[in-house]
Design an enzyme around this catalytic site. Sequence first.
Site, short mmCIF file in Angstrom:
data_model
loop_
_atom_site.label_atom_id
_atom_site.label_comp_id
_atom_site.label_asym_id
_atom_site.label_seq_id
_atom_site.Cartn_x
_atom_site.Cartn_y
_atom_site.Cartn_z
N ASN A 92 -30.25 12.71 -1.35
CA ASN A 92 -30.33 11.92 -0.12
C ASN A 92 -31.61 12.41 0.56
O ASN A 92 -31.59 13.27 1.42
CB ASN A 92 -29.11 12.17 0.77
CG ASN A 92 -27.83 11.73 0.07
OD1 ASN A 92 -27.78 10.66 -0.52
ND2 ASN A 92 -26.81 12.57 0.10
N LYS B 280 -32.28 8.57 -5.96
CA LYS B 280 -30.97 7.97 -5.66
C LYS B 280 -31.28 6.71 -4.86
O LYS B 280 -31.74 6.80 -3.73
CB LYS B 280 -30.14 8.95 -4.83
CG LYS B 280 -28.84 8.37 -4.27
CD LYS B 280 -28.00 9.44 -3.55
CE LYS B 280 -26.72 8.86 -2.97
NZ LYS B 280 -25.87 9.89 -2.34
N GLU C 290 -24.66 4.67 -1.72
CA GLU C 290 -24.16 5.30 -0.50
C GLU C 290 -25.15 5.17 0.66
O GLU C 290 -25.45 6.13 1.36
CB GLU C 290 -23.84 6.78 -0.75
CG GLU C 290 -22.77 6.96 -1.81
CD GLU C 290 -22.29 8.40 -1.98
OE1 GLU C 290 -23.11 9.32 -1.81
OE2 GLU C 290 -21.11 8.59 -2.28
N ARG D 213 -31.07 7.79 -10.90
CA ARG D 213 -29.63 8.05 -10.95
C ARG D 213 -28.80 6.77 -11.11
O ARG D 213 -29.12 5.74 -10.51
CB ARG D 213 -29.17 8.79 -9.69
CG ARG D 213 -29.74 10.18 -9.60
CD ARG D 213 -29.32 10.84 -8.33
NE ARG D 213 -28.12 11.64 -8.45
CZ ARG D 213 -27.12 11.59 -7.58
NH1 ARG D 213 -27.12 10.74 -6.57
NH2 ARG D 213 -26.08 12.39 -7.72
N ARG E 214 -14.34 1.15 -8.64
CA ARG E 214 -15.55 1.97 -8.54
C ARG E 214 -15.94 2.60 -9.88
O ARG E 214 -17.12 2.78 -10.18
CB ARG E 214 -15.33 3.07 -7.49
CG ARG E 214 -16.52 4.00 -7.38
CD ARG E 214 -16.49 4.79 -6.10
NE ARG E 214 -17.20 6.04 -6.25
CZ ARG E 214 -17.15 7.04 -5.39
NH1 ARG E 214 -16.40 6.95 -4.30
NH2 ARG E 214 -17.83 8.14 -5.59
N LYS F 255 -23.79 10.75 -14.01
CA LYS F 255 -22.77 11.78 -13.76
C LYS F 255 -21.77 11.82 -14.91
O LYS F 255 -21.47 10.78 -15.51
CB LYS F 255 -22.02 11.49 -12.45
CG LYS F 255 -22.84 11.79 -11.21
CD LYS F 255 -21.99 11.72 -9.94
CE LYS F 255 -22.89 11.97 -8.73
NZ LYS F 255 -22.12 11.93 -7.46
N ASP G 66 -16.76 10.61 -9.65
CA ASP G 66 -17.56 11.56 -8.88
C ASP G 66 -17.18 13.03 -9.07
O ASP G 66 -16.52 13.59 -8.22
CB ASP G 66 -17.47 11.21 -7.39
CG ASP G 66 -18.60 11.84 -6.59
OD1 ASP G 66 -19.42 12.54 -7.19
OD2 ASP G 66 -18.64 11.61 -5.37
N GLU H 239 -25.65 14.39 -15.65
CA GLU H 239 -25.70 15.16 -14.41
C GLU H 239 -24.35 15.81 -14.21
O GLU H 239 -23.33 15.13 -14.09
CB GLU H 239 -26.04 14.25 -13.22
CG GLU H 239 -26.00 14.97 -11.87
CD GLU H 239 -26.40 14.07 -10.68
OE1 GLU H 239 -27.21 13.13 -10.86
OE2 GLU H 239 -25.89 14.31 -9.58
N GLU I 289 -18.06 21.30 -5.29
CA GLU I 289 -17.63 20.40 -4.21
C GLU I 289 -16.16 20.04 -4.30
O GLU I 289 -15.45 20.03 -3.31
CB GLU I 289 -18.48 19.12 -4.26
CG GLU I 289 -18.02 18.04 -3.29
CD GLU I 289 -18.88 16.78 -3.31
OE1 GLU I 289 -19.87 16.72 -4.08
OE2 GLU I 289 -18.56 15.85 -2.55
N HIS J 122 -9.61 12.18 -7.01
CA HIS J 122 -10.11 11.87 -5.67
C HIS J 122 -9.03 11.75 -4.60
O HIS J 122 -9.06 10.84 -3.76
CB HIS J 122 -10.97 10.60 -5.68
CG HIS J 122 -12.24 10.79 -4.90
ND1 HIS J 122 -12.26 11.40 -3.66
CD2 HIS J 122 -13.53 10.48 -5.17
CE1 HIS J 122 -13.51 11.44 -3.22
NE2 HIS J 122 -14.31 10.90 -4.12
C1 BDP Z 1 -20.95 12.92 -3.81
C2 BDP Z 1 -21.19 13.83 -2.66
C3 BDP Z 1 -22.34 13.38 -1.79
C4 BDP Z 1 -23.56 13.11 -2.66
C5 BDP Z 1 -23.19 12.12 -3.75
C6 BDP Z 1 -24.32 11.91 -4.75
O1 BDP Z 1 -20.02 13.89 -1.89
O2 BDP Z 1 -22.59 14.39 -0.85
O3 BDP Z 1 -24.61 12.64 -1.90
O4 BDP Z 1 -22.13 12.60 -4.49
O5 BDP Z 1 -24.21 12.46 -5.83
O6 BDP Z 1 -20.17 13.63 -4.72
O7 BDP Z 1 -25.28 11.21 -4.48
#
Ligand code: BDP
EC number: 3.2.1.131
Length: 677
Positions: A187, A264, A268, A301, A312, A336, A341, A363, A369, A497
Amino acid sequence: MKNLRLYILLFLMIPLTIFAEDGSQLWLRFPAKNGVSTDKIISKGNNPTLNIAKKELMNHWQGQEIELRTDKSLKYLKGGYKIKSVQNKLVISAEKEIGLLYGVYHILRLQQTKSSLANLNITEKPSYDVRILNHWDNLDGTIERGYAGHSLWKWENLPNTISPRYEEYARANASIGINATVLNNVNASPNMLRKDYLEKVKFLADIFRPYGIKVYLSVNFSSPKVLGGLENSDPLNKDVQKWWKDKASEIYKLIPDFGGFLVKANSEGQPGPQDYGRTHADGANMMADVLKPYGGIVMWRAFVYSPSKEDRAKQAYLEFVPLDGKFRDNVIVQIKNGPVDFQPREAFNPLFGALKKTSEMVEFQITQEYLGQANHLVYLAPLFKETLDSDTYSDGKGSTIAKITDGTLRPAKLTAISAVANIGEDKNWTGHHFAQANWYAFGRLAWNHDLTSEQIADEWIKMTFTDNEKFLNPVKQMMLTSRETAVDYMMPLGLHHIFAGMHHYGPEPWGDYKGTRADWSPVYYHQANTQGLGFNRTKTGSNAVSQYFPPLNDIYGNIKTTPENLILWFHHIPWDYQMKDGKTLWEELSYKYDTGVKNVREYQKVWDKIQPYVDEERFTEVQSKLKIQAKDAVWWKDACLLYFQTFSKMPIPYDIERPIHELEDLKKIKLDMGHHN
Ligand code: BDP
């Protein structure tokens, strides 16, 4: 008098400084300052990397004479090396000096783990060309999803003050073969590309270079508009293209071996090419074109999901498969490991293998987290291996993710592997002493994905703690089972999740954040109701199973053939459904949570018993963390079982310890840990 007091004080401090074990040395505990003399090191040249290799030997190598030899014919080892015993000496040879440095770390590791040094004949070639850490560090010093303190990068002090940890960081990475780093959060702030920041980046790149580490940056797609004052950031706009071209030239003047960009986009809330009706390929290619003349690459990404009603877990695939073959050669799509996630366990991401004409890289997330952050002991090598060893069947049986991404299966233009770092400015780097093992494991697997989780744990324990079997064996066992244990007390049987929003630390299966996107709520993922539990991703549900190659689509599509550790990932099944061991789903779920709790309690005993073999400081710190983990495991178990019981209406099996919390009290817990979704 004053002096005397000072002396007494200093005297008292000596034992503390000598015996303090704060974990800052990581796994690099080679015997200190009593290595071989210079005349036992034969080498030609005076290159900064070679000098580091020689210094390491002089400081730490206690064995025989060593020759370090560059040899152009070893190019095929792609940065690897050979180590050979020749009469009374050891010869390390490699195409380049960096290979020699890796070879030196190899023999130091053998020495440190007390492995045999006789008759060596080793050839090492890395599994991936680019072995990269992704730091999610912000320019203000905070770290997104960081649990080990603030960022290592002191932007405000650079370049005037150079922290010694920059070089220590580079050395630690080089010792396990990591050769690349993205310094900032995906981000990304547009300011990262500001001239003053780039000049600071240059200083870091200069420190990392002799250790073979290239610097990359995450870039914000709107930089031309926000930073350059352009009208927009449309990738097809000539002014935008020129802006990136000039930026690339500015960067490469400062950092001639700059690695490239990580992006990215349209994910989001981040800006991206779709803001202008363009595709991910348009965006990636525009950047790839400006980096190409310098040998730079774009890691684009695939973690995208839009506010659509689509499951999702399907979205990255839907977005990227139509773009297969449309990316430039110096673009690699960064995917990923799972399609949702970084969950404790996910089915592998079906995008792997589906992109047949595009370079793909994994990734992972080293920062925990979703795995208890810096409080829980969870050794991640088994999770990494589970993904790498997954067979996608994309090109027939044996098309594992490892083989797809390392270029064995299809000649890949670029091979790379990445992971989100867990490093911060904490003394022990990673918050939890055992989280160092996850950084280590990622590096070792990036170098050689054929290593087993056990080999890596064995090495790491011997290097970081001791080779005493009374410590080694039980601790290794604890590490090897710890990921499954975390899955058991958090999200067994394919649940995913159901974390509390924002912080992702504790349980919140009741979470239903009305007014936000549905797929930010736990209830979306577990779909519990009076009939049963789980997300139906079969043909009668979201049909995510159709994104897998045969026979996996059928295997996952059928409740009878789906592996039970993923059953609630793919199916919504009745509470009284009979599992393979004869228990009902409800009972099975209850026992899984209970097993998770019991295992953590076992780990506490394991750890207490090894006290004689470890220093006081690390012993106490890990012991305290295990107490937190044990409490958290009970919290997870009670929250999930009490909540799901409101639907199943079945008793918790009587041989299981009763809940010690009230559901209503658990629902009131609000941790103040900040952050979105
Ligand atoms: C999520 C995280 C977020 C990240 C996002 C990402 O919660 O903070 O910005 O992935 O990978 O798991 O872009």
